[in-house]
Design a protein around this motif. Structure first.
Motif, short mmCIF file in Angstrom:
data_model
loop_
_atom_site.label_atom_id
_atom_site.label_comp_id
_atom_site.label_asym_id
_atom_site.label_seq_id
_atom_site.Cartn_x
_atom_site.Cartn_y
_atom_site.Cartn_z
N ALA A 123 0.61 -1.21 -0.24
CA ALA A 123 0.05 -0.29 0.00
C ALA A 123 0.95 1.14 0.13
O ALA A 123 0.60 2.39 -0.23
CB ALA A 123 -0.65 0.26 1.54
N PHE A 124 2.15 1.12 0.96
CA PHE A 124 2.96 2.38 0.86
C PHE A 124 3.83 2.50 -0.77
O PHE A 124 3.56 3.75 -0.69
CB PHE A 124 4.06 1.92 1.89
CG PHE A 124 4.93 2.79 1.87
CD1 PHE A 124 5.11 4.07 2.48
CD2 PHE A 124 6.36 3.19 1.58
CE1 PHE A 124 5.72 5.61 2.44
CE2 PHE A 124 7.48 3.95 1.38
CZ PHE A 124 7.18 5.21 1.96
N ASP A 125 3.97 1.97 -0.93
CA ASP A 125 4.32 1.62 -2.94
C ASP A 125 3.66 2.26 -3.82
O ASP A 125 3.99 3.54 -4.30
CB ASP A 125 4.60 0.29 -3.15
CG ASP A 125 5.31 0.18 -4.70
OD1 ASP A 125 6.41 0.53 -4.38
OD2 ASP A 125 4.08 -0.06 -5.75
N ARG A 126 2.14 1.31 -3.60
CA ARG A 126 1.24 2.12 -4.06
C ARG A 126 1.46 3.45 -4.36
O ARG A 126 0.57 5.15 -5.14
CB ARG A 126 -0.01 1.44 -5.18
CG ARG A 126 -0.75 -0.18 -4.64
CD ARG A 126 0.30 0.17 -6.20
NE ARG A 126 1.55 0.46 -6.46
CZ ARG A 126 2.41 0.79 -7.87
NH1 ARG A 126 1.37 1.52 -8.93
NH2 ARG A 126 3.41 0.90 -7.88
N TYR A 127 0.75 4.70 -3.22
CA TYR A 127 0.49 5.95 -2.29
C TYR A 127 2.31 6.40 -3.48
O TYR A 127 1.51 7.79 -3.46
CB TYR A 127 0.97 5.79 -1.12
CG TYR A 127 1.56 7.28 -0.40
CD1 TYR A 127 0.40 8.23 -0.50
CD2 TYR A 127 2.64 7.47 0.30
CE1 TYR A 127 0.32 9.62 0.42
CE2 TYR A 127 3.12 8.92 0.58
CZ TYR A 127 2.23 9.81 0.25
OH TYR A 127 2.06 10.73 0.87
N LEU A 128 3.23 6.47 -2.45
CA LEU A 128 4.38 6.68 -3.24
C LEU A 128 4.34 7.10 -4.93
O LEU A 128 4.82 7.83 -5.31
CB LEU A 128 5.83 6.11 -3.19
CG LEU A 128 6.17 5.86 -1.55
CD1 LEU A 128 7.39 5.08 -1.66
CD2 LEU A 128 6.79 7.18 -1.30
N ALA A 129 3.96 5.83 -5.55
CA ALA A 129 3.45 5.91 -7.47
C ALA A 129 2.55 6.78 -8.27
O ALA A 129 2.54 7.32 -8.20
CB ALA A 129 3.17 4.60 -8.12
N ILE A 130 1.84 7.16 -6.88
CA ILE A 130 0.35 7.59 -6.95
C ILE A 130 0.91 9.15 -6.48
O ILE A 130 0.63 10.18 -7.71
CB ILE A 130 -0.21 6.81 -6.70
CG1 ILE A 130 -1.21 5.83 -7.70
CG2 ILE A 130 -2.17 7.99 -6.94
CD1 ILE A 130 -2.24 5.04 -7.90
N CYS A 131 0.92 9.66 -5.25
CA CYS A 131 1.50 10.48 -4.81
C CYS A 131 2.22 11.37 -5.29
O CYS A 131 1.85 12.68 -4.69
CB CYS A 131 0.42 10.26 -3.37
SG CYS A 131 -1.56 9.70 -2.85
N ARG A 132 3.18 10.25 -5.17
CA ARG A 132 4.61 11.00 -4.68
C ARG A 132 5.31 10.45 -6.05
O ARG A 132 6.64 9.82 -6.23
CB ARG A 132 5.62 10.94 -4.00
CG ARG A 132 4.79 11.56 -2.34
CD ARG A 132 4.65 12.92 -3.18
NE ARG A 132 4.46 13.47 -1.26
CZ ARG A 132 3.60 13.38 -0.71
NH1 ARG A 132 2.08 14.05 -2.02
NH2 ARG A 132 3.03 14.33 0.14
N PRO A 133 4.44 10.38 -7.58
CA PRO A 133 5.40 10.17 -8.68
C PRO A 133 6.45 10.62 -8.86
O PRO A 133 7.60 9.92 -9.16
CB PRO A 133 3.78 11.12 -9.73
CG PRO A 133 3.61 11.99 -9.63
CD PRO A 133 3.53 11.71 -7.95
N LEU A 134 6.93 11.54 -9.43
CA LEU A 134 8.61 12.66 -9.24
C LEU A 134 9.49 12.19 -8.44
O LEU A 134 10.80 12.09 -8.59
CB LEU A 134 8.78 14.22 -9.21
CG LEU A 134 7.38 14.75 -10.28
CD1 LEU A 134 7.63 16.00 -9.94
CD2 LEU A 134 7.32 14.37 -11.82
#
Length: 311
Positions: A123-134
């Protein structure tokens, strides 16, 4: 041959009796065949995901590395219970040794705890990928991903060291019959010679603590993900974001839905039949469905599996 019905002195049994799913000989054989097929398909499905990630260079990313490790975990998880359950179907005595029971208890709950940690990390991985893509490529590096994987395994297996140490030192009286298909702490504690309510409360809280904390972490991550997705202007962008999270949310719902029903209230409130059904759901059915869920909703995984099976 000795059977459960012919045993007159349970104190002579070198272990516990796992009743499993009582029934006629024919029904036991039928259940054995059914769960054998489910077990083999589970190994094949999760094994295919592991091989696809291993051999497809496009899948050498943190998301798929976590997924491959999660699939390996599912193989271990289902193996901690199903082989013994299959042997139990064909056994007349249905006896499991003390050491075998304690080892099953430790590995089953340690692997379940490890699964909770993995779902939180995913879930943390998906959060980073979508909310902090850069920032995602610089934050979620392969090195960090590997460290997170190791941490999940270590924390999961450390969590139940104290409980298994306590329960293995207890003395057990009475029939030593466990109306379950695995060594669950509730039925085990009910067979102890001396009832200690504090220990039962300790076991209950120890099972619930990581589940609740990690579940709240997962839900918090997806609340932030949902807020970020709703801000995406294009419909295709929203669909892509929901597609990458949908599989993980489905697995979280399956696992946590059944586990929280089982351990979210005192064990005594559940009938033995309900305990078995709910435990089957998260220990056997969920690992069986995971490969289907992840492959159906993921184009890259479908292509990798097609390439793997085609070769």
């Amino acid at each position: 041959m000795i059977t459960i019905n012919t045993i007159s002195n349970f104190s002579t049994i070198p272990g516990f009796i796992l009743l499993g799913f009582p029934g006629s000989r024919q029904s036991q054989i039928l259940l054995c065949v059914l769960f054998s097929v489910i077990y083999i398909l589970t190994l094949m499905g999760n094994g295919s995901i592991i091989c696809a990630v291993r051999w497809d260079q496009r899948l050498h990313t943190p998301m798929y590395i976590l997924l491959a490790n999660f699939s390996f975990l599912e193989v271990c998880y289902v193996t901690s219970t199903v082989p013994n359950m299959l042997a139990n179907f064909l056994s007349d005595t249905k006896v499991i040794s003390f050491s075998g029971c304690f080892l099953q208890f430790y590995f089953f709950f340690s692997l379940g705890c490890t699964e909770s940690f993995f779902l939180a990390i995913m879930a943390f991985d998906r959060y980073l990928a979508i909310c902090r893509p850069l920032h995602y490529p610089t934050v979620m590096t392969t090195h960090l991903c590997n460290n997170l994987v190791i941490s999940c395994w270590v924390l999961g297996f450390l969590w139940f060291l104290v409980p298994i140490s306590i329960i293995s030192q207890m003395t057990f009286c009475g029939s030593r019959i466990i109306d379950h298909f695995l060594c669950d702490p509730g039925p085990l504690l009910a067979l102890t010679c001396k009832k200690v309510p504090m220990i039962e409360l300790f076991f209950s809280n120890l099972c619930l603590l990581p589940l609740i904390i990690l579940f709240l972490f997962i839900m918090g991550s997806y609340v932030l993900v949902l807020a970020a997705v709703l801000k995406v202007p294009s419909a295709s962008g929203k669909r892509k974001a929901f597609s990458t999270c949908g599989s993980h949310l489905a697995v979280v719902s399956l696992f946590y839905g059944s586990v929280l029903v089982m351990y979210g209230s005192p064990t005594s409130e559940h009938e033995a039949g309900m305990q078995k059904i709910v435990t089957l759901f998260y220990s056997v059915l969920t690992p069986f469905l995971n490969p289907v869920i992840y492959s159906l909703r993921n184009k890259d995984m479908k292509k990798a599996l097609q390439k793997l099976l085609g070769n």
